[in-house]
Design a protein around this motif. Structure first.
Motif, PDB file in Angstrom:
ATOM      1  N   SER A  41       0.676  -1.089   0.029  1.00 45.93           N
ATOM      2  CA  SER A  41      -0.053  -0.039  -0.173  1.00 45.93           C
ATOM      3  C   SER A  41       1.035   1.328   0.197  1.00 45.93           C
ATOM      4  CB  SER A  41      -0.793   0.027   1.154  1.00 45.93           C
ATOM      5  OG  SER A  41      -1.805  -0.968   1.041  1.00 45.93           O
ATOM      6  N   ALA A  42       0.319   2.119  -0.708  1.00 46.88           N
ATOM      7  CA  ALA A  42       1.100   3.695  -0.653  1.00 46.88           C
ATOM      8  C   ALA A  42       0.418   4.253   0.396  1.00 46.88           C
ATOM      9  CB  ALA A  42       0.902   4.290  -1.967  1.00 46.88           C
ATOM     10  N   CYS A  43       1.209   5.086   1.008  1.00 44.29           N
ATOM     11  CA  CYS A  43       0.918   5.699   2.536  1.00 44.29           C
ATOM     12  C   CYS A  43       1.033   7.301   2.400  1.00 44.29           C
ATOM     13  CB  CYS A  43       1.626   5.155   3.808  1.00 44.29           C
ATOM     14  SG  CYS A  43       1.341   3.520   4.220  1.00 44.29           S
ATOM     15  N   PHE A  44       0.256   7.929   2.683  1.00 48.03           N
ATOM     16  CA  PHE A  44       0.040   9.273   2.390  1.00 48.03           C
ATOM     17  C   PHE A  44      -0.314  10.045   3.770  1.00 48.03           C
ATOM     18  CE2 PHE A  44      -0.858   7.492  -1.591  1.00 48.03           C
ATOM     19  CZ  PHE A  44      -0.142   8.191  -2.541  1.00 48.03           C
ATOM     20  N   ARG A  45       0.460  11.145   3.986  1.00 54.75           N
ATOM     21  CA  ARG A  45       0.423  11.945   5.419  1.00 54.75           C
ATOM     22  C   ARG A  45      -0.895  12.719   5.184  1.00 54.75           C
ATOM     23  NH1 ARG A  45       3.823  12.427   9.488  1.00 54.75           N
ATOM     24  NH2 ARG A  45       5.449  11.925   8.147  1.00 54.75           N
ATOM     25  N   TRP A  46      -1.709  12.699   6.185  1.00 52.84           N
ATOM     26  CA  TRP A  46      -2.855  13.438   5.981  1.00 52.84           C
ATOM     27  C   TRP A  46      -3.401  13.446   7.441  1.00 52.84           C
ATOM     28  CZ3 TRP A  46      -8.761  11.840   6.188  1.00 52.84           C
ATOM     29  CH2 TRP A  46      -9.541  13.080   5.943  1.00 52.84           C
ATOM     30  N   ASN A  47      -3.855  14.971   8.062  1.00 53.48           N
ATOM     31  CA  ASN A  47      -4.494  15.181   9.495  1.00 53.48           C
ATOM     32  C   ASN A  47      -5.796  15.684   9.074  1.00 53.48           C
ATOM     33  OD1 ASN A  47      -5.216  16.288  11.797  1.00 53.48           O
ATOM     34  ND2 ASN A  47      -3.380  16.916  12.367  1.00 53.48           N
ATOM     35  N   PRO A  48      -6.900  14.672   9.224  1.00 54.43           N
ATOM     36  CA  PRO A  48      -8.076  14.987   8.799  1.00 54.43           C
ATOM     37  C   PRO A  48      -8.622  16.132   9.437  1.00 54.43           C
ATOM     38  CG  PRO A  48      -7.771  12.737   9.943  1.00 54.43           C
ATOM     39  CD  PRO A  48      -6.436  13.319   9.977  1.00 54.43           C
ATOM     40  N   GLN A  49      -8.088  16.819  10.597  1.00 62.08           N
ATOM     41  CA  GLN A  49      -8.620  17.771  11.396  1.00 62.08           C
ATOM     42  C   GLN A  49      -7.857  19.129  10.583  1.00 62.08           C
ATOM     43  OE1 GLN A  49      -9.380  18.003  15.351  1.00 62.08           O
ATOM     44  NE2 GLN A  49      -8.588  15.894  15.635  1.00 62.08           N
ATOM     45  N   THR A  50      -6.928  19.343   9.928  1.00 66.62           N
ATOM     46  CA  THR A  50      -6.647  20.342   9.452  1.00 66.62           C
ATOM     47  C   THR A  50      -6.373  20.751   8.008  1.00 66.62           C
ATOM     48  OG1 THR A  50      -4.259  19.421   9.374  1.00 66.62           O
ATOM     49  CG2 THR A  50      -4.861  20.505  11.596  1.00 66.62           C
ATOM     50  N   GLU A  51      -6.615  19.725   7.377  1.00 65.17           N
ATOM     51  CA  GLU A  51      -6.282  19.973   5.571  1.00 65.17           C
ATOM     52  C   GLU A  51      -7.295  18.939   4.919  1.00 65.17           C
ATOM     53  OE1 GLU A  51      -2.117  19.321   6.004  1.00 65.17           O
ATOM     54  OE2 GLU A  51      -2.528  17.348   6.765  1.00 65.17           O
ATOM     55  N   ALA A  52      -7.068  19.328   3.477  1.00 65.45           N
ATOM     56  CA  ALA A  52      -7.880  18.296   2.634  1.00 65.45           C
ATOM     57  C   ALA A  52      -6.357  17.267   2.450  1.00 65.45           C
ATOM     58  CB  ALA A  52      -8.140  19.041   1.325  1.00 65.45           C
ATOM     59  N   PRO A  53      -6.946  16.123   1.884  1.00 66.08           N
ATOM     60  CA  PRO A  53      -5.704  15.086   1.671  1.00 66.08           C
ATOM     61  C   PRO A  53      -4.989  15.496   0.686  1.00 66.08           C
ATOM     62  CG  PRO A  53      -8.113  13.807   1.754  1.00 66.08           C
ATOM     63  CD  PRO A  53      -8.036  15.479   1.528  1.00 66.08           C
ATOM     64  N   PRO A  54      -3.695  15.177   0.352  1.00 66.24           N
ATOM     65  CA  PRO A  54      -2.858  15.532  -0.824  1.00 66.24           C
ATOM     66  C   PRO A  54      -3.723  14.700  -2.122  1.00 66.24           C
ATOM     67  CG  PRO A  54      -1.709  13.942   0.533  1.00 66.24           C
ATOM     68  CD  PRO A  54      -2.895  14.351   1.252  1.00 66.24           C
ATOM     69  N   GLY A  55      -3.622  15.745  -3.351  1.00 68.64           N
ATOM     70  CA  GLY A  55      -4.268  15.231  -4.426  1.00 68.64           C
ATOM     71  C   GLY A  55      -3.758  13.761  -4.860  1.00 68.64           C
ATOM     72  N   GLU A  56      -2.537  13.701  -4.790  1.00 70.11           N
ATOM     73  CA  GLU A  56      -1.797  12.497  -5.261  1.00 70.11           C
ATOM     74  C   GLU A  56      -2.309  11.202  -4.570  1.00 70.11           C
ATOM     75  OE1 GLU A  56       2.544  11.755  -4.397  1.00 70.11           O
ATOM     76  OE2 GLU A  56       2.041  13.327  -2.661  1.00 70.11           O
ATOM     77  N   ALA A  57      -2.648  11.402  -3.413  1.00 70.01           N
ATOM     78  CA  ALA A  57      -3.223  10.180  -2.683  1.00 70.01           C
ATOM     79  C   ALA A  57      -4.611   9.805  -3.235  1.00 70.01           C
ATOM     80  CB  ALA A  57      -3.619  10.430  -1.212  1.00 70.01           C
ATOM     81  N   LEU A  58      -5.432  10.821  -3.759  1.00 69.77           N
ATOM     82  CA  LEU A  58      -7.044  10.456  -4.469  1.00 69.77           C
ATOM     83  C   LEU A  58      -6.810  10.217  -5.815  1.00 69.77           C
ATOM     84  CD1 LEU A  58      -8.663  13.430  -2.266  1.00 69.77           C
ATOM     85  CD2 LEU A  58      -8.593  10.887  -1.731  1.00 69.77           C
ATOM     86  N   SER A  59      -5.761  10.540  -6.535  1.00 69.47           N
ATOM     87  CA  SER A  59      -5.776  10.531  -8.013  1.00 69.47           C
ATOM     88  C   SER A  59      -5.994   9.023  -8.266  1.00 69.47           C
ATOM     89  CB  SER A  59      -4.452  11.239  -8.450  1.00 69.47           C
ATOM     90  OG  SER A  59      -3.956  10.374  -9.239  1.00 69.47           O
TER      91      SER A  59
END
Ligand SMILES: NC(=O)c1ccc[n+]([C@@H]2O[C@H](COP(=O)([O-])OP(=O)(O)OC[C@H]3O[C@@H](n4cnc5c(N)ncnc54)[C@H](OP(=O)(O)O)[C@@H]3O)[C@@H](O)[C@H]2O)c1
Length: 297
Positions: A41-59
């Protein structure tokens, strides 16, 4: 599903869900702590409380499973704990949807966690997905959480919110805490033991998340609990039988309130929840009675 994305993947339910998916993208606050079992699995840093997820994680993702949230059962519900419980779920969902909004081609489905806390405490009333919401902290968190998830429908995304009951599994959740007490022979009813408990085996719940993503006929709320809820006293006896120990030590309501504060209301709530939407859509529970579920644990 070609490319699933999972938030809360490192948690109790998330790990079981990921074991059923092929190389999901994992969104986590701490990629450095993601266990090796996540393999390819590819892992991407995301703090749900502060920001939108990085675009590459959802692409190019076609399904999003959203489970992240501050634990509800750990520690007292202080003012700051309640703020984290709410913000991590409602704010986290808004931030996730901001990420979906920025995509050229949003995924076809979002399956988001919710909880049976939506229904509050309802004595013996049978609770299908049509039952109205209650008032109170958790019920209000669940309503706001689901409402936030449903805004993804504006983007053409099918949204399913799974109202999860008490999840039974060896590796986490309530059983991991309860079993050592029962094995010592120190288990017993909570309060008067008459309250209905909507339980579900974690393997069935993980399968239900995947089923919801794969079945276009499902949308909106889906109760995530087994077809045969039990009263707390019957649950207590079943756990006692499964570990061959007596269950003679009830925890009276006042003692629970003293010990865990406002969270006691969750333990004492009566919720006779029925999984009508899942069963109408053809989902088959592998663990539909409590003895079978406990035997597997
Ligand atoms: N277990 C149950 O009986 C039950 C019952 C009803 C509803 N649910 C709901 O189902 C979801 C998953 O439950 P679970 O038992 O698997 O939970 P869990 O084991 O506590 O895992 C939740 C995940 O959320 C992330 N997280 C934790 N605190 C956070 C915070 N303050 N802000 C943002 N993210 C945070 C963590 O991922 P990272 O550290 O990787 O970021 C963690 O792995 C939760 O939303 C929960 O409310 C569970």
């Amino acid at each position: 599903m070609k490319k699933p994305v999972v938030t809360g993947a490192t948690g109790f339910i998330g790990k079981h869900l990921c074991s059923l998916l092929t190389a999901p993208n994992v969104l986590t606050r701490s990629p450095e702590n993601v266990p090796s079992e996540f393999g390819s699995s590819a892992c991407f840093r995301w703090n749900p409380q502060t920001e939108a997820p990085p675009g590459e994680a959802l692409s190019e993702c076609d399904a999003v499973f959203h489970l992240a949230g501050e634990p509800v059962a750990d520690g007292r519900w202080t003012k700051s704990k309640k703020k984290r419980i709410l913000n991590s779920r409602v704010g986290g969902t808004w931030n996730l949807i901001a990420g979906l909004r920025a995509m050229d081609s949003p995924p076809s489905v979002l399956v988001s966690a919710s909880a049976v806390g939506y229904y509050g405490s309802r004595h013996d009333e049978e609770l299908t997905e049509e039952a109205p919401a209650a008032s109170g902290f958790l019920a209000e968190v669940c309503q706001e959480w689901e409402a936030a998830a449903l805004t993804a429908e504006e983007l053409g995304v099918r949204v399913v919110t799974i109202r999860i009951g008490l999840v039974l599994g060896k590796e986490g959740g309530a059983m991991a805490r309860m079993l050592p007490i029962f094995k010592l022979g120190a288990g017993g009813n909570l309060g008067n033991g008459k309250q209905w408990m909507p339980w579900i085996h974690v393997k069935d719940l993980a399968r239900l998340f995947v089923f919801a993503a794969e079945h276009d006929t499902l949308s909106g709320p889906v109760n995530g609990s087994a077809p045969n809820p039990v009263r707390n006293r019957d649950f207590t006896r079943a756990v006692g039988r499964s570990v061959r120990r007596p269950t003679l030590f009830p925890a009276p309501a006042f003692a629970l309130r003293l010990a865990v504060g406002e969270f006691a209301e969750v333990l004492l709530a009566s919720q006779r929840v029925l999984p009508r939407a899942a069963q109408d859509a053809g989902f088959e529970f592998r663990y539909s009675n409590i003895d079978a579920a406990l035997a597997e644990l």
